[in-house]
Scaffold this active site. Structure first.
Site, PDB file in Angstrom:
ATOM      1  N   GLU A 400       8.878  92.476  37.480  1.00 15.10           N
ATOM      2  CA  GLU A 400       9.485  92.563  38.612  1.00 15.10           C
ATOM      3  C   GLU A 400       8.761  94.975  38.668  1.00 15.10           C
ATOM      4  OE1 GLU A 400      13.942  92.931  37.791  1.00 15.10           O
ATOM      5  OE2 GLU A 400      13.322  90.698  37.967  1.00 15.10           O
ATOM      6  N   LEU A 429      12.613  89.896  42.379  1.00 14.78           N
ATOM      7  CA  LEU A 429      13.319  90.261  41.282  1.00 14.78           C
ATOM      8  C   LEU A 429      14.860  89.578  40.619  1.00 14.78           C
ATOM      9  CD1 LEU A 429      14.224  93.968  42.673  1.00 14.78           C
ATOM     10  CD2 LEU A 429      12.120  93.117  41.374  1.00 14.78           C
ATOM     11  N   GLU A 431      15.293  87.285  37.484  1.00 14.80           N
ATOM     12  CA  GLU A 431      14.473  86.682  35.974  1.00 14.80           C
ATOM     13  C   GLU A 431      14.551  85.674  35.479  1.00 14.80           C
ATOM     14  OE1 GLU A 431      15.481  91.062  36.615  1.00 14.80           O
ATOM     15  OE2 GLU A 431      17.185  89.258  36.889  1.00 14.80           O
ATOM     16  N   GLN A 453      12.459  93.270  33.092  1.00 15.15           N
ATOM     17  CA  GLN A 453      12.130  94.964  32.859  1.00 15.15           C
ATOM     18  C   GLN A 453      13.588  96.422  31.758  1.00 15.15           C
ATOM     19  OE1 GLN A 453      13.845  97.359  37.154  1.00 15.15           O
ATOM     20  NE2 GLN A 453      11.931  96.634  36.665  1.00 15.15           N
ATOM     21  N   TYR A 457      19.329  93.072  31.924  1.00 14.23           N
ATOM     22  CA  TYR A 457      19.124  92.041  32.398  1.00 14.23           C
ATOM     23  C   TYR A 457      18.035  90.886  32.037  1.00 14.23           C
ATOM     24  CZ  TYR A 457      18.039  96.294  35.552  1.00 14.23           C
ATOM     25  OH  TYR A 457      18.839  97.342  36.103  1.00 14.23           O
ATOM     26  N   HIS A 502      20.951 100.280  31.620  1.00 17.47           N
ATOM     27  CA  HIS A 502      19.602 100.721  31.256  1.00 17.47           C
ATOM     28  C   HIS A 502      20.123 100.661  29.654  1.00 17.47           C
ATOM     29  CE1 HIS A 502      20.038 101.030  35.848  1.00 17.47           C
ATOM     30  NE2 HIS A 502      19.409 100.795  35.584  1.00 17.47           N
TER      31      HIS A 502
END
Length: 708
Positions: A400, A429, A431, A453, A457, A502
């Site tokens: 991605e 997008l 996985e 990413q 994820y 994140h």
């Protein structure tokens, strides 16, 4: 007690007489019908043998294909050089494909799998699978849709290898076929893979994939709503739809030929909806009477595909009812004799024998120093990926945002321009689809480098590594492999860009996957060298590798003070898998750590040195296999080990490190300091639950001052 399906077939077949109906369209001759009937009979009697072997304590697997024998028509519509990923009810497909390739003994091979014989030619007694190198059948275990992303990848790889001029196990016009059940069609993995296939078609990307849904209307005991499969997949943009009666061999054959030819010609995906029945329950232990009425069971028996083929034979004059029964009983005798022959075959007899396919293969590698100008971690990875793309024509980088944008953090910037859009490209997008493409590329002999990413994820697609990538060499005795290097941006400590998805420090789900190589570099030279070593292991040993890249260190330049450039290093060289790296030679304390923990530990060690505590810091670098030999050497050098672990206290890396020390009989002091068992919140709140420099320093002081 005889199987009702067995009794019903014999009683009904004895009453068959020519009906005078016209010959079915589609060109299925009497001779061809007899060949396919042979595959159907073989599959049915393998199911009966499986149940007998289990009842006698000599067999271990009873999920059968009874009622699905119409899939022999699908095999007949394809070529033996078309890669196949089969449903566990694909017995007749497997037997018919084997008939097309000289020198095969499929009945014996399947029976060897049922009794878990070490000589079974694909899994070697580790599982009962339909798989064969000569037949281009890629082995699957209990397929609950987990194989559909790989099938997507195989179809994509057929075309991409041809575009790049690379050798492939399959010809340029091959079709990938993937079988699954109606219950599996509802799985999110299937929905994602089929969506990705349709998306490729919508974009005009060639994808020769034939999806075969064998719809018997029930998953174990849960019914599929009548008409649902057609409603869900009968009018999808980018997905051609074909429907056939799997209990009518002539119809199944004619429609399968049309579907396979359509995919081969148009290089686009198609959905073949094969309506079947399920006879003899889900498996030998399944008591159908607990959830199905006698009328429902009788209705399925009336549609027995073997009876349907027997009627075709009798109507065409290719056989009489007596011939049909003689063929049925002759096949029974053949299969049961083989079953008795293999029942006493040797089984796997040691852990070493069971685990043989998990052993490392290929060159072990040796340390080679890096040279050149100092760079950051991100720059080191970028340069190494560029060099690997230059050196290895089969390498492909995708994920991605990796192509045009060059990644969220710029790590893949410029690679698409350097290697071309066929080798560095963006994906949808999803996985599961990213990893499915990698599985296909790897099976095709290429070197995929997919990017996930963020570590958080990865978890929604982890079964593509755990259940598919890592198991393929295990359940094929190394005859099939899917080399890949999965790059994952991970861990915490990002400045100004936080929150759970994140900043994730959960690695436990990776660490317990047998045979998986997990690299966790911290410094630029190690990031480059470990990435190169993983590519070597994938290319030469077929290994599945995951590289966990610490986001917070991507662009770090300094170590102790602003402007010191202490975190820069030249890219290049190689790092042997499973070897640690030691900083300093202090004799008071060994700090074992990795990733962001290395930078924090080096800074804490400097402060400890100023207070008179002489430390050495061991960067583990590899989370699997752990560098136990190096760890022990450095632990014994000081007699005191502190594990500084940025992952969670429960399930984190420190558990494995302390266990390794204990298992090796380390008699010194050992302690750990780790992040809390918490998700990582947004903003400064994260630092309340994450490992810190101060925590490392405090734990070291406490450890050295407390009584033994």
């Amino acid at each position: 007690m005889p199987e009702p399906a067995d009794v019903h077939f014999l009683e009904t077949a004895a009453t068959l007489a020519p009906s005078g109906a016209p010959a079915p369209p589609g060109g299925l001759t009497g001779e061809r019908c007899l060949e396919l009937f042979d595959a159907q009979l073989g599959s049915r009697h393998l199911d009966l043998a499986a149940r007998r072997l289990q009842a006698e304590g000599r067999g271990f697997y009873t999920i059968g294909s009874a009622g699905h024998e119409g899939n022999a028509a699908v095999a007949a519509a394809l070529r033996p050089d078309d890669p196949a990923l089969l449903h566990y009810r694909s017995g007749a497909f497997f037997l018919e494909r084997a008939r097309q390739v000289p020198g095969q003994d499929p009945l014996r091979d399947v029976l060897l799998g049922l009794v878990a014989a070490a000589e079974e030619p694909i899994a070697g007694g580790r599982h009962k699978v339909f798989g064969s190198r000569p037949l281009n059948v890629i082995p699957q275990t209990s397929t609950i849709a987990s194989h559909l992303p790989r099938a997507l990848g195989v179809a994509f790889a057929i075309e991409r290898a041809a575009r790049l001029g690379l050798d492939s196990p399959w010809p340029r016009d091959a079709v990938a076929v993937c079988g699954f059940g109606d219950a599996s069609a509802n799985h999110s993995t299937a929905a994602g893979a089929i969506n990705a296939a349709a998306n490729c078609a919508y974009q005009g990307l060639p994808l020769p994939l034939l999806l075969v849904c064998e719809d018997n209307g029930i998953g174990i005991s849960v019914r599929t709503a009548p008409g649902w499969i057609r409603a869900a997949y009968g009018a999808r943009p980018g997905l051609a739809y074909f429907h056939a009666d799997g209990c009518d061999l002539a119809d199944a054959h004619a429609v399968s030929v049309r579907a396979a030819d359509w995919v081969r010609e148009h290089r686009r995906p198609a959905f073949l909806h094969l309506r079947t029945v399920r006879l003899m329950g889900h498996a030998g232990s399944d008591v159908e009477s607990a959830y199905r009425t006698p009328a429902e069971v009788a209705s399925d028996m009336a549609r027995d595909p073997l009876l349907g083929t027997a009627r075709l034979l009798v109507d065409s004059g290719a056989a009489t009812s007596k011939d049909v029964i003689e063929l049925y009983e002759a096949k029974r005798a053949e299969v049961m004799a083989l079953a008795d022959e293999v029942a006493g075959a040797r089984r796997l007899s040691s852990a070493a024998e069971v685990m043989a396919p998990l052993r490392s293969t290929g060159p072990a590698g040796r340390a080679e120093p890096a040279a050149g100008e100092p760079v950051t971690v991100a720059q080191a990875i970028n340069r190494t990926l560029g060099e690997l793309l230059d050196e290895r024509p089969g390498a492909v980088v995708f994920g991605e945002d990796v192509a045009r944008k060059g990644g969220v953090y710029g790590v893949t910037r410029g690679l698409m321009k350097r290697a071309g859009a066929a080798r560095v490209f963006d994906t949808i997008l999803d996985e599961q689809s990213v990893l499915g493409l990698a599985l296909g590329f790897g099976t095709a002999g290429m070197l995929p480098v997919p990017e996930i990413q963020y570590l958080a994820y990865l978890h929604n697609a982890l079964d593509q590594i755990r259940g598919e990538a890592a198991t393929l060499p295990f359940f094929s005795s190394g005859r099939y492999r899917n080399p890949m290097v999965v790059r994952v941006a991970g861990y915490a400590y990002q400045k100004g860009f936080g929150g759970h998805f994140h900043n994730d420090n959960a690695v436990a789900a990776l660490r317990d996957i047998p045979g998986l190589v997990i690299a966790s570099p911290a410094r630029p030279d190690d990031a480059a060298g470990m990435l190169r070593s993983c590519m070597d292991a994938a290319e030469h040993g077929g290994r599945v590798c995951v590289v966990l890249e610490p986001i917070a260190l991507y662009h770090a330049r300094d170590l102790y003070e602003e402007g010191d450039g202490g975190w820069l290093a030249p890219a290049g060289g190689t790092v042997p898998i499973g070897r640690a790296r030691t900083y300093g030679d202090g004799g008071d304390l060994t700090i074992a750590t990795f990733a962001n923990g290395l930078r924090m530990s080096l800074r804490a060690a400097r402060r400890l040195e100023a207070a008179g505590v002489r430390c050495r810091v061991v960067d583990l670098r590899w989370l699997a296999p752990l560098p136990v030999e190096d760890l022990l050497r450095e632990a014994r050098a000081t007699g005191a080990v502190l594990v500084a672990d940025e992952t969670r206290r429960t399930g984190g890396v420190s558990e494995g490190v302390l266990a390794a020390l204990a298992d090796a009989g380390f008699r010194g002091r050992a302690a750990r300091v780790a992040s809390e068992d918490s998700f990582i919140p947004l903003g400064d709140a994260a630092y309340h639950v994450l490992l810190s420099e101060d925590a490392i320093e405090e734990a070291a002081r406490s450890m050295l001052t407390s009584p033994r």
